[in-house]
Enzyme design. Structure first.
Site, PDB file in Angstrom:
ATOM      1  N   ARG A  48     -10.782  11.667  -2.702  1.00 39.90           N
ATOM      2  CA  ARG A  48     -12.180  11.444  -3.100  1.00 39.90           C
ATOM      3  C   ARG A  48     -13.117  11.914  -1.991  1.00 39.90           C
ATOM      4  O   ARG A  48     -12.837  11.714  -0.804  1.00 39.90           O
ATOM      5  CB  ARG A  48     -12.442   9.953  -3.367  1.00 39.90           C
ATOM      6  CG  ARG A  48     -11.664   9.402  -4.537  1.00 39.90           C
ATOM      7  CD  ARG A  48     -12.129   7.976  -4.852  1.00 39.90           C
ATOM      8  NE  ARG A  48     -11.169   7.309  -5.724  1.00 39.90           N
ATOM      9  CZ  ARG A  48     -10.506   6.211  -5.397  1.00 39.90           C
ATOM     10  NH1 ARG A  48     -10.723   5.603  -4.243  1.00 39.90           N
ATOM     11  NH2 ARG A  48      -9.654   5.685  -6.240  1.00 39.90           N
ATOM     12  N   HIS A  56     -11.509  -3.070  -3.561  1.00 35.58           N
ATOM     13  CA  HIS A  56     -10.586  -3.596  -2.529  1.00 35.58           C
ATOM     14  C   HIS A  56     -10.999  -5.011  -2.100  1.00 35.58           C
ATOM     15  O   HIS A  56     -10.694  -5.436  -0.986  1.00 35.58           O
ATOM     16  CB  HIS A  56     -10.573  -2.722  -1.252  1.00 35.58           C
ATOM     17  CG  HIS A  56     -10.105  -1.333  -1.439  1.00 35.58           C
ATOM     18  ND1 HIS A  56     -10.745  -0.251  -0.859  1.00 35.58           N
ATOM     19  CD2 HIS A  56      -9.067  -0.819  -2.129  1.00 35.58           C
ATOM     20  CE1 HIS A  56     -10.122   0.859  -1.183  1.00 35.58           C
ATOM     21  NE2 HIS A  56      -9.087   0.540  -1.951  1.00 35.58           N
ATOM     22  N   ARG A  91      -3.827  -7.837 -11.314  1.00 34.61           N
ATOM     23  CA  ARG A  91      -4.893  -7.169 -10.577  1.00 34.61           C
ATOM     24  C   ARG A  91      -5.759  -6.445 -11.599  1.00 34.61           C
ATOM     25  O   ARG A  91      -5.263  -5.621 -12.372  1.00 34.61           O
ATOM     26  CB  ARG A  91      -4.280  -6.168  -9.599  1.00 34.61           C
ATOM     27  CG  ARG A  91      -5.319  -5.514  -8.765  1.00 34.61           C
ATOM     28  CD  ARG A  91      -4.709  -4.617  -7.720  1.00 34.61           C
ATOM     29  NE  ARG A  91      -5.794  -4.034  -6.960  1.00 34.61           N
ATOM     30  CZ  ARG A  91      -5.624  -3.227  -5.943  1.00 34.61           C
ATOM     31  NH1 ARG A  91      -4.414  -2.909  -5.555  1.00 34.61           N
ATOM     32  NH2 ARG A  91      -6.665  -2.742  -5.309  1.00 34.61           N
ATOM     33  N   ASN A 151       0.293  -5.069 -11.378  1.00 31.71           N
ATOM     34  CA  ASN A 151      -0.788  -4.091 -11.255  1.00 31.71           C
ATOM     35  C   ASN A 151      -0.496  -2.998 -12.287  1.00 31.71           C
ATOM     36  O   ASN A 151       0.355  -2.138 -12.071  1.00 31.71           O
ATOM     37  CB  ASN A 151      -0.795  -3.530  -9.826  1.00 31.71           C
ATOM     38  CG  ASN A 151      -1.980  -2.613  -9.575  1.00 31.71           C
ATOM     39  OD1 ASN A 151      -2.756  -2.322 -10.491  1.00 31.71           O
ATOM     40  ND2 ASN A 151      -2.109  -2.145  -8.345  1.00 31.71           N
ATOM     41  N   GLU A 194      -2.572  -8.239  -0.527  1.00 29.79           N
ATOM     42  CA  GLU A 194      -3.301  -8.527  -1.763  1.00 29.79           C
ATOM     43  C   GLU A 194      -2.449  -9.337  -2.728  1.00 29.79           C
ATOM     44  O   GLU A 194      -2.955 -10.196  -3.452  1.00 29.79           O
ATOM     45  CB  GLU A 194      -3.744  -7.213  -2.415  1.00 29.79           C
ATOM     46  CG  GLU A 194      -4.797  -6.492  -1.580  1.00 29.79           C
ATOM     47  CD  GLU A 194      -4.964  -5.038  -1.961  1.00 29.79           C
ATOM     48  OE1 GLU A 194      -5.838  -4.759  -2.773  1.00 29.79           O
ATOM     49  OE2 GLU A 194      -4.222  -4.187  -1.447  1.00 29.79           O
TER      50      GLU A 194
END
Ligand code: AMP
Length: 401
Positions: free
Chosen positions: A240, A179, A90, A7, A382
């Protein structure tokens, strides 16, 4: 067979090495502060820790350091980099082109590049990670696994915004969702775990972490999700804002003499739990402060809970019912207080939380035995999805959905 999962961020590389026969984690590491003073690499292999500092001028040097750590005679996990059969990357934004994982080719890299305007922070970094691997491990295949891919099954009514159609056609303005790898994994795993027939199932997945999103999954396919063209839309997150009237952007910009970009930065990095509480973006700090009566923390948590509850209600309506509600990611897996607040009073929907079962942090049913709608905690994985897709692609097998 050993698969590396990468990632890549703008100045960091998070990686894991998995053994695919035993599904065991062989190594986990973080290369950080690439191209910044104070570069560091930290890796754990069992109880062995490789910890070094070095200036790395770019991602290629970062990958070289990662391989140095992985092949370290004392603290590494492999004898040589030839043991690494493939790398699964990813990648944030696959736009409308990628509905699943793919082998990286020049054409795929071009498409990731074309999607940079949609994922300006992540896609360039993801691409740097891929190109660094190509340089340092030229014979090792790379596979791209997109955060957006699982959501590509959404119908138009769920992914189109109510703006003039020309902006969809010309600029690809639409909901993409993120996601996806996590929603895909936990929705499928929930069916296996609960013994539900996936081909006849309606699941709401709540991925609640520093970034949070919910998805509605019918018969294994995503039909709606809360994040939008970027990860800013949806419920309140660590930093956020989640949903707001877009006029807020103009209003703050005009009154504070800020550019649109500066307001977006504020909505992405200084809002959410952090901005509302004035305290922290971390849910653990928010919970502690709530226990001590901190007003900002209390209202921040209330906004988050209210937002999640509204999505659960909306998705139950959109799917004409729901069979299971899944909690996952840092908050969803570990925070029983938040789960209890979210599920309060949902008996009208047929979902009843069992307060004792809810105390878990593991894969578990947390609804009462008589609850028509099952409520479950499913730890996300993941990396395993990325690794499984990578193996399927390099072996030329179809990817399991
Ligand atoms: P994630 O982005 O999935 O890593 O999740 C980060 C969020 O999960 C933060 O708000 C943390 O407070 C929360 N979190 C992560 N791990 C734990 C834990 N072990 N116990 C309680 N909360 C946690």
């Amino acid at each position: 067979m050993k698969i590396l999962i990468l990632n890549a961020g703008s100045s960091s590389l998070k990686y894991q090495l998995l053994d695919m026969e035993s599904k065991q984690l062989l190594a986990k590491g973080l290369v950080e502060r690439i191209a910044i003073e104070g570069g560091r690499i930290k890796q754990t292999v069992g109880d062995q820790v490789f910890d070094a500092t070095a200036f790395m001028k770019d991602h290629t040097e970062g990958i070289q350091w990662m391989l140095k750590a992985l092949t370290d005679p004392q603290k590494g996990a492999v004898k040589s980099m030839d043991e690494i059969v493939a790398v699964g990357h990813r990648v944030l934004h696959g736009g409308e082109r990628f509905t699943g994982s793919v082998l990286v080719t020049e054409d795929v890299k071009d498409a990731i590049r074309e999607n940079i305007p949609l994922g300006p922070l992540h896609n360039p970094a993801n691409l740097m990670g891929i190109e660094a691997c190509e340089r340092v491990m030229p014979t090792t295949p790379n596979v791209a696994v997109f955060d957006t891919a699982f959501h590509q099954t959404m119908p138009k009514k769920a992914y189109l915004y109510g703006v003039p159609m020309e902006y969809y056609k010309k600029l690809h303005v639409r909901r993409y969702g993120f996601h996806g790898t996590s929603h895909r994994y936990v929705s499928k795993r929930a069916c296996e775990f609960l013994g539900l027939d996936r081909a006849n199932s309606r699941i709401i997945t709540c991925h609640l972490g520093n970034g949070s999103s919910l998805a509605a999954v019918v018969n294994g396919k995503c039909v709606d999700t809360s994040m939008g063209i970027t990860p800013l839309e949806g419920v309140l997150m660590g930093t956020r804002s989640g949903n707001l009237d877009p006029a807020v952007v103009q209003y703050i910009a005009n009154n504070e003499n800020l550019s649109v970009d500066a307001v977006l930065d504020l909505l992405n990095k200084k809002s959410g739990l952090l901005g509302v509480s004035g305290l922290s973006s971390d849910m653990r700090d928010i919970d502690d402060a709530c226990d001590h009566g901190h007003e900002g923390a209390i209202i921040a948590r209330e906004i988050l809970v209210h937002g999640i509850r509204k999505y659960i209600g909306a998705y139950a309506a959109a799917m004409n019912g729901v069979d299971a509600i899944v909690f996952t990611a840092g908050i969803g897996e570990n925070n029983h207080t938040l789960r209890a607040l979210v599920m309060e009073g949902f008996e009208f929907l047929g979902a009843k939380l069992d307060p004792e079962k809810n105390m878990t942090r593991n894969e578990a049913v947390i609804s009462t035995d008589d609850s028509k709608v099952k409520i479950v905690v499913i730890p996300t994985n993941e990396e395993l999805v990325i690794a499984n897709d990578t193996v399927a692609i390099i072996e030329g097998r179809p990817i399991e959905d």
